[in-house]
Motif scaffolding. Structure first.
Motif, short mmCIF file in Angstrom:
data_model
loop_
_atom_site.label_atom_id
_atom_site.label_comp_id
_atom_site.label_asym_id
_atom_site.label_seq_id
_atom_site.Cartn_x
_atom_site.Cartn_y
_atom_site.Cartn_z
N PRO A 1 51.12 96.93 33.33
CA PRO A 1 51.43 95.51 33.45
C PRO A 1 51.96 94.96 32.12
O PRO A 1 51.58 95.46 31.06
CB PRO A 1 50.08 94.89 33.81
N PRO A 2 52.83 93.95 32.15
CA PRO A 2 53.34 93.41 30.88
C PRO A 2 52.31 92.60 30.12
O PRO A 2 52.39 92.48 28.90
CB PRO A 2 54.51 92.53 31.33
N GLN A 3 51.33 92.06 30.83
CA GLN A 3 50.25 91.34 30.18
C GLN A 3 49.04 91.31 31.11
O GLN A 3 49.17 91.37 32.33
CB GLN A 3 50.65 89.92 29.80
N ILE A 4 47.86 91.25 30.51
CA ILE A 4 46.63 91.28 31.30
C ILE A 4 45.47 90.89 30.41
O ILE A 4 45.54 91.03 29.18
CB ILE A 4 46.40 92.68 31.91
N ALA A 5 44.40 90.39 31.02
CA ALA A 5 43.16 90.13 30.31
C ALA A 5 42.20 91.28 30.62
O ALA A 5 41.86 91.52 31.78
CB ALA A 5 42.56 88.80 30.75
N ILE A 6 41.79 92.00 29.59
CA ILE A 6 40.91 93.17 29.75
C ILE A 6 39.47 92.71 29.61
O ILE A 6 39.09 92.10 28.61
CB ILE A 6 41.25 94.24 28.70
N ALA A 7 38.66 93.03 30.60
CA ALA A 7 37.26 92.61 30.57
C ALA A 7 36.51 93.26 29.42
O ALA A 7 36.89 94.33 28.92
CB ALA A 7 36.59 92.96 31.91
N ALA A 8 35.43 92.63 28.99
CA ALA A 8 34.62 93.15 27.89
C ALA A 8 34.12 94.56 28.21
O ALA A 8 33.64 94.84 29.31
CB ALA A 8 33.43 92.23 27.65
N GLY A 9 34.29 95.46 27.23
CA GLY A 9 33.82 96.83 27.39
C GLY A 9 34.63 97.70 28.32
O GLY A 9 34.24 98.83 28.60
N LYS A 10 35.79 97.23 28.77
CA LYS A 10 36.62 97.98 29.71
C LYS A 10 37.90 98.45 29.04
O LYS A 10 38.27 98.02 27.95
CB LYS A 10 36.96 97.12 30.93
N SER A 11 38.59 99.37 29.73
CA SER A 11 39.86 99.90 29.24
C SER A 11 40.98 99.57 30.23
O SER A 11 40.73 99.38 31.43
CB SER A 11 39.78 101.41 29.05
N GLN A 12 42.19 99.52 29.73
CA GLN A 12 43.36 99.26 30.56
C GLN A 12 44.49 100.19 30.14
O GLN A 12 44.80 100.31 28.95
CB GLN A 12 43.82 97.80 30.43
N ALA A 13 45.11 100.85 31.12
CA ALA A 13 46.27 101.70 30.85
C ALA A 13 47.54 100.89 31.09
O ALA A 13 47.65 100.16 32.08
CB ALA A 13 46.25 102.93 31.75
N PHE A 14 48.49 101.03 30.17
CA PHE A 14 49.80 100.40 30.30
C PHE A 14 50.84 101.51 30.41
O PHE A 14 50.95 102.35 29.51
CB PHE A 14 50.11 99.51 29.08
N ARG A 15 51.59 101.51 31.48
CA ARG A 15 52.61 102.52 31.69
C ARG A 15 53.97 101.96 31.28
O ARG A 15 54.30 100.83 31.62
CB ARG A 15 52.65 102.95 33.15
N PHE A 16 54.72 102.74 30.52
CA PHE A 16 56.05 102.28 30.12
C PHE A 16 57.08 103.38 30.40
O PHE A 16 56.78 104.57 30.33
CB PHE A 16 56.08 101.86 28.64
#
Length: 235
Positions: free
Chosen positions: A85-100
């Motif tokens: 995603p181009p932008q996102i709010a990541i929850a506390a203690g969590k991870s987010q993958a960004f694909r490009f």
């Protein structure tokens, strides 16, 4: 190190008053190589929110430009990549993958350098007075032609007690000097500086394909004159 964008970029948003506590976040990897002619056009960045609060971030793509003195500048290049995603709010203690994915023209003669910046979006609560710290991480992305290589030629001289180096890259790949070792021959005496030492001695050590950089190094026990040879090479 970097001393350039191989480490975190740091921004401070100053409001008024005292400083609230703030922790950074983690980004991996910090360097990516893509080769479109071989089908390698995409990759993933993972952001780990180690805070106990939500982390809003956005992804910004920039083209890297390196001057002959080694200084770097960056210009917007979002049109060369698709990011999700181009932008996102990541929850506390969590991870987010960004694909490009790179969607620009495949390079044929020389690599192109980019930075994919993970930029924290400051959120200012109503009535807040204080200092907010925003942490931006730059991931180095190199889009290369097939079989890319770096070919360095180094000229050295001593001036005013400093070692002056001019490094030219006639290859097709970016060369990171702080990942190499420097071999000096001073009046026939051999000195070797490893990557850890070079990371402290060189501020901006990235040499673009077809380009050159010139910089000074302060070394201990450097003679005022004498015969001198210098070579950067893979350890």
């Amino acid at each position: 190190m970097i001393k350039g964008l191989l480490a975190a970029l740091f921004a401070v948003i100053v409001l008024v008053g005292t400083t609230p506590s703030a922790n950074a976040y983690e980004v991996t990897p910090m360097r990516v190589t893509l080769v479109p002619a071989e089908g390698r056009t995409n990759s993933t960045i993972t952001v780990n929110n180690i805070r106990d609060t939500e982390l809003p971030v956005e992804i910004i793509v920039k083209r890297r430009i390196i001057a002959e003195d080694g200084t770097q500048s960056f210009v917007p290049a979002d049109e060369d990549f698709i990011v999700f995603p181009p932008q996102i709010a990541i929850a506390a203690g969590k991870s987010q993958a960004f694909r490009f994915e790179y969607i620009g023209p495949p390079p044929t003669d020389a690599a192109v350098g980019y930075v994919i910046e993970v930029a924290e979006v400051p959120v200012v609560p109503p009535g807040f007075t204080g200092v907010q710290f925003a942490y931006n991480f730059g991931v180095a992305v190199y889009v290369e032609p097939p079989r890319a290589f770096a070919k360095l030629a180094t000229k050295a001289r001593i001036e005013n007690g400093k070692l002056l180096l001019d490094v030219a890259n006639s290859g097709s790949k970016y060369a990171l000097l702080t990942g190499m070792e420097l071999v000096l021959l001073l009046d026939g005496n051999r000195r070797v500086y490893g990557s850890a030492a070079l990371a402290e001695l060189i501020q901006n050590g990235l040499v673009p394909p077809g380009g050159r950089i010139s910089f000074a190094m302060t070394l201990d026990n450097l003679p005022a004159t004498g015969t001198l040879q210098a070579e950067f090479r893979q350890p």
